[in-house]
Design a protein around this motif. Structure first.
Motif, PDB file in Angstrom:
ATOM      1  N   THR A   1       0.744  -0.941   0.111  1.00 48.72           N
ATOM      2  CA  THR A   1       0.144  -0.048  -0.006  1.00 48.72           C
ATOM      3  C   THR A   1       1.277   1.640   0.246  1.00 48.72           C
ATOM      4  O   THR A   1       2.190   0.768   0.228  1.00 48.72           O
ATOM      5  CB  THR A   1      -0.791   0.197   1.217  1.00 48.72           C
ATOM      6  N   ALA A   2       0.610   2.129  -0.052  1.00 47.97           N
ATOM      7  CA  ALA A   2       1.527   3.462  -0.480  1.00 47.97           C
ATOM      8  C   ALA A   2       1.866   3.933   0.968  1.00 47.97           C
ATOM      9  O   ALA A   2       3.454   4.401   1.068  1.00 47.97           O
ATOM     10  CB  ALA A   2       0.636   4.691  -0.652  1.00 47.97           C
ATOM     11  N   GLU A   3       0.940   3.562   2.020  1.00 45.63           N
ATOM     12  CA  GLU A   3       1.515   3.836   3.351  1.00 45.63           C
ATOM     13  C   GLU A   3       2.849   3.201   3.879  1.00 45.63           C
ATOM     14  O   GLU A   3       3.456   2.865   4.039  1.00 45.63           O
ATOM     15  CB  GLU A   3       0.438   3.730   4.240  1.00 45.63           C
ATOM     16  N   ALA A   4       3.023   1.587   3.502  1.00 46.58           N
ATOM     17  CA  ALA A   4       3.586   0.821   4.256  1.00 46.58           C
ATOM     18  C   ALA A   4       5.138   0.881   2.943  1.00 46.58           C
ATOM     19  O   ALA A   4       6.147   0.735   3.793  1.00 46.58           O
ATOM     20  CB  ALA A   4       3.016  -1.199   3.004  1.00 46.58           C
ATOM     21  N   SER A   5       4.265   1.424   1.074  1.00 51.54           N
ATOM     22  CA  SER A   5       5.757   1.560   1.040  1.00 51.54           C
ATOM     23  C   SER A   5       6.590   3.529   1.500  1.00 51.54           C
ATOM     24  O   SER A   5       8.015   2.876   1.630  1.00 51.54           O
ATOM     25  CB  SER A   5       5.124   2.225  -0.484  1.00 51.54           C
ATOM     26  N   ASP A   6       5.315   3.787   2.081  1.00 53.57           N
ATOM     27  CA  ASP A   6       6.581   4.763   2.079  1.00 53.57           C
ATOM     28  C   ASP A   6       6.553   5.050   3.348  1.00 53.57           C
ATOM     29  O   ASP A   6       8.074   5.426   4.267  1.00 53.57           O
ATOM     30  CB  ASP A   6       5.196   6.377   3.391  1.00 53.57           C
ATOM     31  N   GLU A   7       7.000   4.213   3.828  1.00 54.56           N
ATOM     32  CA  GLU A   7       7.188   3.261   5.813  1.00 54.56           C
ATOM     33  C   GLU A   7       8.369   2.728   5.054  1.00 54.56           C
ATOM     34  O   GLU A   7       9.656   3.423   5.739  1.00 54.56           O
ATOM     35  CB  GLU A   7       6.689   2.564   6.517  1.00 54.56           C
ATOM     36  N   LEU A   8       8.525   1.830   3.738  1.00 59.17           N
ATOM     37  CA  LEU A   8       9.639   1.916   4.073  1.00 59.17           C
ATOM     38  C   LEU A   8      11.033   2.026   3.504  1.00 59.17           C
ATOM     39  O   LEU A   8      11.832   2.160   3.526  1.00 59.17           O
ATOM     40  CB  LEU A   8       9.425   0.393   2.432  1.00 59.17           C
ATOM     41  N   ARG A   9      10.344   3.702   2.526  1.00 63.39           N
ATOM     42  CA  ARG A   9      11.357   4.398   2.127  1.00 63.39           C
ATOM     43  C   ARG A   9      11.495   5.454   2.871  1.00 63.39           C
ATOM     44  O   ARG A   9      13.122   5.624   3.242  1.00 63.39           O
ATOM     45  CB  ARG A   9      10.445   4.907   0.636  1.00 63.39           C
ATOM     46  N   GLU A  10      10.815   5.384   3.984  1.00 61.61           N
ATOM     47  CA  GLU A  10      11.708   6.339   5.153  1.00 61.61           C
ATOM     48  C   GLU A  10      12.610   5.621   6.043  1.00 61.61           C
ATOM     49  O   GLU A  10      13.605   6.016   6.238  1.00 61.61           O
ATOM     50  CB  GLU A  10      10.007   6.266   6.357  1.00 61.61           C
ATOM     51  N   PHE A  11      11.555   4.059   6.247  1.00 64.92           N
ATOM     52  CA  PHE A  11      13.446   3.250   6.226  1.00 64.92           C
ATOM     53  C   PHE A  11      15.136   3.606   5.916  1.00 64.92           C
ATOM     54  O   PHE A  11      15.750   3.532   6.087  1.00 64.92           O
ATOM     55  CB  PHE A  11      12.928   2.106   6.987  1.00 64.92           C
ATOM     56  N   LEU A  12      14.617   3.384   4.384  1.00 63.13           N
ATOM     57  CA  LEU A  12      15.648   2.940   3.621  1.00 63.13           C
ATOM     58  C   LEU A  12      16.791   4.319   3.581  1.00 63.13           C
ATOM     59  O   LEU A  12      17.777   4.496   3.498  1.00 63.13           O
ATOM     60  CB  LEU A  12      15.268   2.555   1.918  1.00 63.13           C
ATOM     61  N   ASP A  13      15.808   5.600   3.904  1.00 64.63           N
ATOM     62  CA  ASP A  13      16.930   7.170   4.127  1.00 64.63           C
ATOM     63  C   ASP A  13      17.480   7.471   4.838  1.00 64.63           C
ATOM     64  O   ASP A  13      18.941   7.787   5.445  1.00 64.63           O
ATOM     65  CB  ASP A  13      15.645   7.958   3.811  1.00 64.63           C
ATOM     66  N   HIS A  14      16.367   7.252   5.858  1.00 74.38           N
ATOM     67  CA  HIS A  14      17.041   7.083   7.468  1.00 74.38           C
ATOM     68  C   HIS A  14      17.136   6.241   8.688  1.00 74.38           C
ATOM     69  O   HIS A  14      16.786   6.304   9.965  1.00 74.38           O
ATOM     70  CB  HIS A  14      16.282   8.114   8.010  1.00 74.38           C
ATOM     71  N   GLY A  15      16.338   4.865   8.875  1.00 75.91           N
ATOM     72  CA  GLY A  15      16.483   3.882   9.634  1.00 75.91           C
ATOM     73  C   GLY A  15      17.581   3.537   9.729  1.00 75.91           C
ATOM     74  O   GLY A  15      18.968   2.951   8.904  1.00 75.91           O
ATOM     75  N   ARG A  16      17.508   3.141  11.273  1.00 75.21           N
ATOM     76  CA  ARG A  16      18.438   2.701  11.422  1.00 75.21           C
ATOM     77  C   ARG A  16      18.359   1.001  12.681  1.00 75.21           C
ATOM     78  O   ARG A  16      16.862   0.704  12.786  1.00 75.21           O
ATOM     79  CB  ARG A  16      19.591   2.651  13.105  1.00 75.21           C
ATOM     80  N   ILE A  17      18.739   0.039  12.107  1.00 75.28           N
ATOM     81  CA  ILE A  17      18.587  -1.817  13.079  1.00 75.28           C
ATOM     82  C   ILE A  17      18.259  -0.883  14.294  1.00 75.28           C
ATOM     83  O   ILE A  17      19.234  -0.466  14.950  1.00 75.28           O
ATOM     84  CB  ILE A  17      19.279  -2.372  12.227  1.00 75.28           C
ATOM     85  N   PRO A  18      17.253  -1.955  15.451  1.00 72.51           N
ATOM     86  CA  PRO A  18      17.086  -1.582  16.268  1.00 72.51           C
ATOM     87  C   PRO A  18      18.729  -2.644  17.086  1.00 72.51           C
ATOM     88  O   PRO A  18      18.517  -3.818  16.483  1.00 72.51           O
ATOM     89  CB  PRO A  18      16.289  -2.491  16.651  1.00 72.51           C
ATOM     90  N   GLU A  19      18.666  -1.864  18.409  1.00 67.07           N
ATOM     91  CA  GLU A  19      19.826  -2.386  19.127  1.00 67.07           C
ATOM     92  C   GLU A  19      19.645  -4.039  19.218  1.00 67.07           C
ATOM     93  O   GLU A  19      18.855  -4.399  19.734  1.00 67.07           O
ATOM     94  CB  GLU A  19      20.286  -1.671  19.917  1.00 67.07           C
TER      95      GLU A  19
END
Ligand SMILES: [Fe+2]
Ligand SMILES: [Fe+2]
Length: 165
Positions: free
Chosen positions: A138-156
């Protein structure tokens, strides 16, 4: 006509994820090339392995669940199992790098094995999984993934579900 492929908004999720595959391979290959000539700085390898762990996290957290819910159960099962094997191979390689007594040939062999495992994984994941990502998410899931691709960090302390305990 303007070339729209330069606009990040027009890059498909599949091609953004494939780019991560190329970058990770490139880091491991850079280390292998140096090591072939003698002692090598492990930084490119360590960066590539950090990137691969983050990549596995984002796939398992953001990409696979909606695809599995859409019926891609068996391909996702295979991908998860291979992530576990990749995770274990990285842990073993980390231990070799930390061991001053490790033979360079053994490190080289382990890196080449990791590259071969990645090739086998990515050559299925790209045509089977990534081609469906833009269609199914969905657009929402896709946005979430793109946001992580750009700025996300793997949880400790996050560990891939199918890695050996
Ligand atoms: Fe994967
Ligand atoms: Fe991937």
């Amino acid at each position: 006509m303007a070339n729209t492929t330069d606009d990040p908004e027009n890059v498909t999720l599949g091609s953004a994820l494939e780019r991560e595959h190329r970058d990770i391979d490139g880091g491991i290959e850079a280390f292998v090339a140096q090591l072939t000539d003698g002692p090598a700085d492990p930084s490119p390898l360590m960066r590539a392995m950090d990137a691969l762990r983050r990549h596995i996290y984002l796939e398992e957290e953001f990409l696979f669940p909606p695809l599995k819910a859409a019926g891609m159960t068996m391909p996702i099962f295979v991908m998860l199992r291979e992530h576990g094997a990749l995770w274990n191979a990285m842990d073993a390689l980390d231990a070799r790098i930390a061991d001053d007594a490790a033979e360079p040939d053994a490190v080289l062999g382990a890196c080449r094995d990791l590259l071969a495992q990645l090739d086998a994984h990515n050559s299925k994941e790209e045509p089977i999984i990534y081609t469906q990502a833009d269609r199914i998410l969905t657009a929402e899931a896709s946005d979430e993934l793109r946001e992580f691709l750009d700025h996300g960090r793997i949880p400790e302390g996050w560990v891939c579900a199918t890695a050996a305990a």
